[in-house]
Design a protein around this motif. Structure first.
Motif, PDB file in Angstrom:
ATOM      1  N   ARG A  26       5.865 -31.357  -9.771  1.00 20.70           N
ATOM      2  CA  ARG A  26       4.956 -30.815 -10.789  1.00 20.70           C
ATOM      3  C   ARG A  26       5.474 -29.497 -11.354  1.00 20.70           C
ATOM      4  NH1 ARG A  26       1.271 -31.916  -6.839  1.00 20.70           N
ATOM      5  NH2 ARG A  26      -0.011 -33.737  -7.264  1.00 20.70           N
ATOM      6  N   GLY A  27       6.068 -28.703 -10.493  1.00 23.80           N
ATOM      7  CA  GLY A  27       6.498 -27.368 -10.879  1.00 23.80           C
ATOM      8  C   GLY A  27       7.897 -27.286 -11.455  1.00 23.80           C
ATOM      9  N   GLY A  28       8.611 -28.404 -11.478  1.00 27.21           N
ATOM     10  CA  GLY A  28       9.959 -28.389 -12.037  1.00 27.21           C
ATOM     11  C   GLY A  28      10.960 -27.634 -11.192  1.00 27.21           C
ATOM     12  N   ARG A  29      10.757 -27.637  -9.913  1.00 34.73           N
ATOM     13  CA  ARG A  29      11.647 -26.905  -9.000  1.00 34.73           C
ATOM     14  C   ARG A  29      12.692 -27.877  -8.461  1.00 34.73           C
ATOM     15  NH1 ARG A  29       7.083 -24.178  -5.641  1.00 34.73           N
ATOM     16  NH2 ARG A  29       8.783 -23.656  -4.241  1.00 34.73           N
ATOM     17  N   GLU A  30      13.628 -28.232  -9.347  1.00 34.51           N
ATOM     18  CA  GLU A  30      14.582 -29.309  -9.037  1.00 34.51           C
ATOM     19  C   GLU A  30      15.550 -28.968  -7.912  1.00 34.51           C
ATOM     20  OE1 GLU A  30      16.223 -27.005 -12.396  1.00 34.51           O
ATOM     21  OE2 GLU A  30      14.371 -28.149 -12.271  1.00 34.51           O
ATOM     22  N   ALA A  31      15.905 -27.713  -7.742  1.00 33.76           N
ATOM     23  CA  ALA A  31      16.837 -27.371  -6.664  1.00 33.76           C
ATOM     24  C   ALA A  31      16.214 -27.666  -5.303  1.00 33.76           C
ATOM     25  CB  ALA A  31      17.256 -25.909  -6.754  1.00 33.76           C
ATOM     26  N   GLU A  32      14.976 -27.260  -5.116  1.00 32.06           N
ATOM     27  CA  GLU A  32      14.292 -27.534  -3.852  1.00 32.06           C
ATOM     28  C   GLU A  32      14.015 -29.027  -3.703  1.00 32.06           C
ATOM     29  OE1 GLU A  32      11.151 -24.388  -2.868  1.00 32.06           O
ATOM     30  OE2 GLU A  32      11.653 -24.027  -4.989  1.00 32.06           O
ATOM     31  N   LEU A  33      13.644 -29.661  -4.792  1.00 34.45           N
ATOM     32  CA  LEU A  33      13.407 -31.100  -4.771  1.00 34.45           C
ATOM     33  C   LEU A  33      14.688 -31.838  -4.395  1.00 34.45           C
ATOM     34  CD1 LEU A  33      11.355 -33.363  -5.261  1.00 34.45           C
ATOM     35  CD2 LEU A  33      11.917 -33.239  -7.696  1.00 34.45           C
ATOM     36  N   VAL A  41      13.967 -37.858   1.487  1.00 32.85           N
ATOM     37  CA  VAL A  41      12.697 -38.137   0.815  1.00 32.85           C
ATOM     38  C   VAL A  41      12.969 -39.185  -0.264  1.00 32.85           C
ATOM     39  CG1 VAL A  41      10.941 -37.167  -0.737  1.00 32.85           C
ATOM     40  CG2 VAL A  41      11.655 -35.890   1.287  1.00 32.85           C
ATOM     41  N   PRO A  42      12.193 -40.262  -0.292  1.00 34.08           N
ATOM     42  CA  PRO A  42      12.470 -41.317  -1.276  1.00 34.08           C
ATOM     43  C   PRO A  42      12.152 -40.863  -2.701  1.00 34.08           C
ATOM     44  CG  PRO A  42      10.589 -41.914   0.133  1.00 34.08           C
ATOM     45  CD  PRO A  42      11.112 -40.598   0.619  1.00 34.08           C
ATOM     46  N   PRO A  43      13.025 -41.193  -3.652  1.00 34.98           N
ATOM     47  CA  PRO A  43      12.790 -40.766  -5.032  1.00 34.98           C
ATOM     48  C   PRO A  43      11.565 -41.425  -5.660  1.00 34.98           C
ATOM     49  CG  PRO A  43      14.657 -42.248  -4.922  1.00 34.98           C
ATOM     50  CD  PRO A  43      14.261 -41.942  -3.509  1.00 34.98           C
ATOM     51  N   ASN A  44      11.093 -42.515  -5.085  1.00 38.05           N
ATOM     52  CA  ASN A  44       9.894 -43.179  -5.595  1.00 38.05           C
ATOM     53  C   ASN A  44       8.659 -42.865  -4.757  1.00 38.05           C
ATOM     54  OD1 ASN A  44      10.870 -44.603  -7.924  1.00 38.05           O
ATOM     55  ND2 ASN A  44      12.007 -45.910  -6.519  1.00 38.05           N
ATOM     56  N   LEU A  45       8.691 -41.744  -4.040  1.00 38.53           N
ATOM     57  CA  LEU A  45       7.542 -41.321  -3.254  1.00 38.53           C
ATOM     58  C   LEU A  45       6.313 -41.323  -4.158  1.00 38.53           C
ATOM     59  CD1 LEU A  45       6.699 -40.235  -0.439  1.00 38.53           C
ATOM     60  CD2 LEU A  45       7.021 -37.936  -1.379  1.00 38.53           C
ATOM     61  N   THR A  46       5.225 -41.876  -3.644  1.00 38.09           N
ATOM     62  CA  THR A  46       4.019 -42.077  -4.434  1.00 38.09           C
ATOM     63  C   THR A  46       2.828 -41.455  -3.729  1.00 38.09           C
ATOM     64  OG1 THR A  46       4.967 -44.157  -5.221  1.00 38.09           O
ATOM     65  CG2 THR A  46       2.610 -43.874  -5.517  1.00 38.09           C
ATOM     66  N   ASN A  47       1.976 -40.763  -4.476  1.00 40.60           N
ATOM     67  CA  ASN A  47       0.795 -40.149  -3.871  1.00 40.60           C
ATOM     68  C   ASN A  47      -0.376 -41.137  -3.850  1.00 40.60           C
ATOM     69  OD1 ASN A  47      -0.450 -40.081  -6.433  1.00 40.60           O
ATOM     70  ND2 ASN A  47      -0.065 -37.901  -6.736  1.00 40.60           N
ATOM     71  N   GLY A  48      -1.516 -40.680  -3.414  1.00 35.79           N
ATOM     72  CA  GLY A  48      -2.691 -41.526  -3.273  1.00 35.79           C
ATOM     73  C   GLY A  48      -3.251 -42.050  -4.580  1.00 35.79           C
ATOM     74  N   LYS A  49      -2.821 -41.508  -5.710  1.00 34.05           N
ATOM     75  CA  LYS A  49      -3.258 -41.978  -7.027  1.00 34.05           C
ATOM     76  C   LYS A  49      -2.209 -42.873  -7.676  1.00 34.05           C
ATOM     77  CE  LYS A  49      -5.889 -37.768  -7.844  1.00 34.05           C
ATOM     78  NZ  LYS A  49      -6.016 -36.568  -8.674  1.00 34.05           N
ATOM     79  N   HIS A  60       4.647 -33.111 -16.643  1.00 33.09           N
ATOM     80  CA  HIS A  60       4.743 -31.653 -16.784  1.00 33.09           C
ATOM     81  C   HIS A  60       5.950 -31.209 -17.603  1.00 33.09           C
ATOM     82  CE1 HIS A  60       1.270 -30.658 -14.380  1.00 33.09           C
ATOM     83  NE2 HIS A  60       1.601 -31.659 -13.592  1.00 33.09           N
ATOM     84  N   GLY A  61       6.710 -32.168 -18.136  1.00 33.49           N
ATOM     85  CA  GLY A  61       7.799 -31.855 -19.054  1.00 33.49           C
ATOM     86  C   GLY A  61       9.036 -31.241 -18.428  1.00 33.49           C
ATOM     87  N   HIS A  62       9.295 -31.527 -17.172  1.00 33.61           N
ATOM     88  CA  HIS A  62      10.425 -30.924 -16.468  1.00 33.61           C
ATOM     89  C   HIS A  62      11.655 -31.824 -16.568  1.00 33.61           C
ATOM     90  CE1 HIS A  62       7.852 -27.775 -15.148  1.00 33.61           C
ATOM     91  NE2 HIS A  62       7.062 -28.600 -14.485  1.00 33.61           N
ATOM     92  N   GLU A  63      12.413 -31.615 -17.631  1.00 36.00           N
ATOM     93  CA  GLU A  63      13.563 -32.463 -17.937  1.00 36.00           C
ATOM     94  C   GLU A  63      14.582 -32.525 -16.809  1.00 36.00           C
ATOM     95  OE1 GLU A  63      17.021 -32.916 -21.364  1.00 36.00           O
ATOM     96  OE2 GLU A  63      15.623 -31.229 -21.452  1.00 36.00           O
ATOM     97  N   GLU A  64      14.927 -31.403 -16.215  1.00 39.06           N
ATOM     98  CA  GLU A  64      15.949 -31.402 -15.166  1.00 39.06           C
ATOM     99  C   GLU A  64      15.456 -32.098 -13.899  1.00 39.06           C
ATOM    100  OE1 GLU A  64      19.123 -30.878 -15.694  1.00 39.06           O
ATOM    101  OE2 GLU A  64      18.483 -30.536 -17.755  1.00 39.06           O
ATOM    102  N   SER A  65      14.195 -31.962 -13.591  1.00 38.78           N
ATOM    103  CA  SER A  65      13.644 -32.685 -12.437  1.00 38.78           C
ATOM    104  C   SER A  65      13.625 -34.184 -12.715  1.00 38.78           C
ATOM    105  CB  SER A  65      12.229 -32.198 -12.118  1.00 38.78           C
ATOM    106  OG  SER A  65      12.258 -30.867 -11.659  1.00 38.78           O
ATOM    107  N   VAL A  66      13.301 -34.562 -13.941  1.00 41.82           N
ATOM    108  CA  VAL A  66      13.326 -35.972 -14.328  1.00 41.82           C
ATOM    109  C   VAL A  66      14.748 -36.518 -14.196  1.00 41.82           C
ATOM    110  CG1 VAL A  66      13.059 -37.560 -16.291  1.00 41.82           C
ATOM    111  CG2 VAL A  66      11.281 -35.868 -15.793  1.00 41.82           C
ATOM    112  N   ARG A  67      15.721 -35.765 -14.696  1.00 42.43           N
ATOM    113  CA  ARG A  67      17.127 -36.177 -14.598  1.00 42.43           C
ATOM    114  C   ARG A  67      17.536 -36.362 -13.133  1.00 42.43           C
ATOM    115  NH1 ARG A  67      20.226 -35.634 -18.616  1.00 42.43           N
ATOM    116  NH2 ARG A  67      19.182 -33.804 -19.454  1.00 42.43           N
ATOM    117  N   LEU A  68      17.181 -35.394 -12.295  1.00 43.16           N
ATOM    118  CA  LEU A  68      17.494 -35.463 -10.867  1.00 43.16           C
ATOM    119  C   LEU A  68      16.900 -36.718 -10.244  1.00 43.16           C
ATOM    120  CD1 LEU A  68      18.344 -34.232  -8.068  1.00 43.16           C
ATOM    121  CD2 LEU A  68      16.075 -33.147  -8.076  1.00 43.16           C
ATOM    122  N   LEU A  69      15.642 -36.965 -10.496  1.00 45.18           N
ATOM    123  CA  LEU A  69      14.979 -38.125  -9.900  1.00 45.18           C
ATOM    124  C   LEU A  69      15.590 -39.427 -10.383  1.00 45.18           C
ATOM    125  CD1 LEU A  69      11.418 -36.625 -10.007  1.00 45.18           C
ATOM    126  CD2 LEU A  69      12.609 -37.388  -7.923  1.00 45.18           C
TER     127      LEU A  69
END
Length: 178
Positions: A26-33, A41-49, A60-69
């Motif tokens: 959500r926060g676009g913190r791709e380095a930590e992600l 951690v699986p890239p398709n990890l899914t929450n309860g929703k 949330h518009g985080h292009e670099e996190s999207v690219r990483l995933l």
């Protein structure tokens, strides 16, 4: 009685850890992600929703996190419990660069969940004219209907959108490109 398909019960620490990973997306913190993905951690990890890390990063518009995933194998066409995929999440917010990246990396431009609502419909409903233009340029079908028989223009009109119904009407009257 527990069946063979019941998931294992999760302890509080595991739930807190998963929450932290979702917050990174959500926060676009791709380095930590990236560190957590490298640790398994699986890239398709899914929450309860039903939201995946990719859906949250896209919303949330985080292009670099999207690219990483995507680089790590996240499925751009998975849908959450509301039938929304990453492209629809980005379209809702008007995150054009994320939308471009998702389509370039294989997201189905007319992909949808069981309700049949596409990213074009979502963008149209919220009067995201630039997003509608982008999706149309990438081959989105303006005549496609959701499960209730409504197309993007009718959904946009129903929501009181101003600019997108006209763009969609024009797209419907244009001859198809060769």
């Amino acid at each position: 009685m527990t069946g063979e398909t019941d998931p294992p019960a999760l302890d509080a620490d595991t739930i807190a850890f998963a929450g932290r990973v979702f917050d990174l997306a959500r926060g676009g913190r791709e380095a930590e992600l990236a560190d957590f993905l490298a640790q398994g951690v699986p890239p398709n990890l899914t929450n309860g929703k039903g939201d995946t890390l990719l859906i949250l990063a896209s919303y949330h518009g985080h292009e670099e996190s999207v690219r990483l995933l995507l680089d790590r194998g996240a499925d751009p066409d998975r849908v959450n419990d509301r039938g929304q995929n990453a492209l629809a999440a980005a379209a809702f917010k008007g995150a054009l660069r994320v939308m471009q990246l998702l389509v370039e990396r294989g997201a189905a431009v007319d992909g949808c969940g069981p309700q049949g609502r596409t990213a074009l419909m979502t963008a149209a409903m919220f009067d995201r004219t630039d997003a509608v233009d982008l999706l149309l340029s990438r081959g989105a079908d303006p005549a496609r209907q959701d499960a209730d028989g409504r197309d993007a223009a009718s959904l946009a009109t129903q929501m009181g959108a101003y600019g997108t119904p006209r763009r969609l009407a024009a797209a419907l009257t244009r001859p198809p490109a060769d």
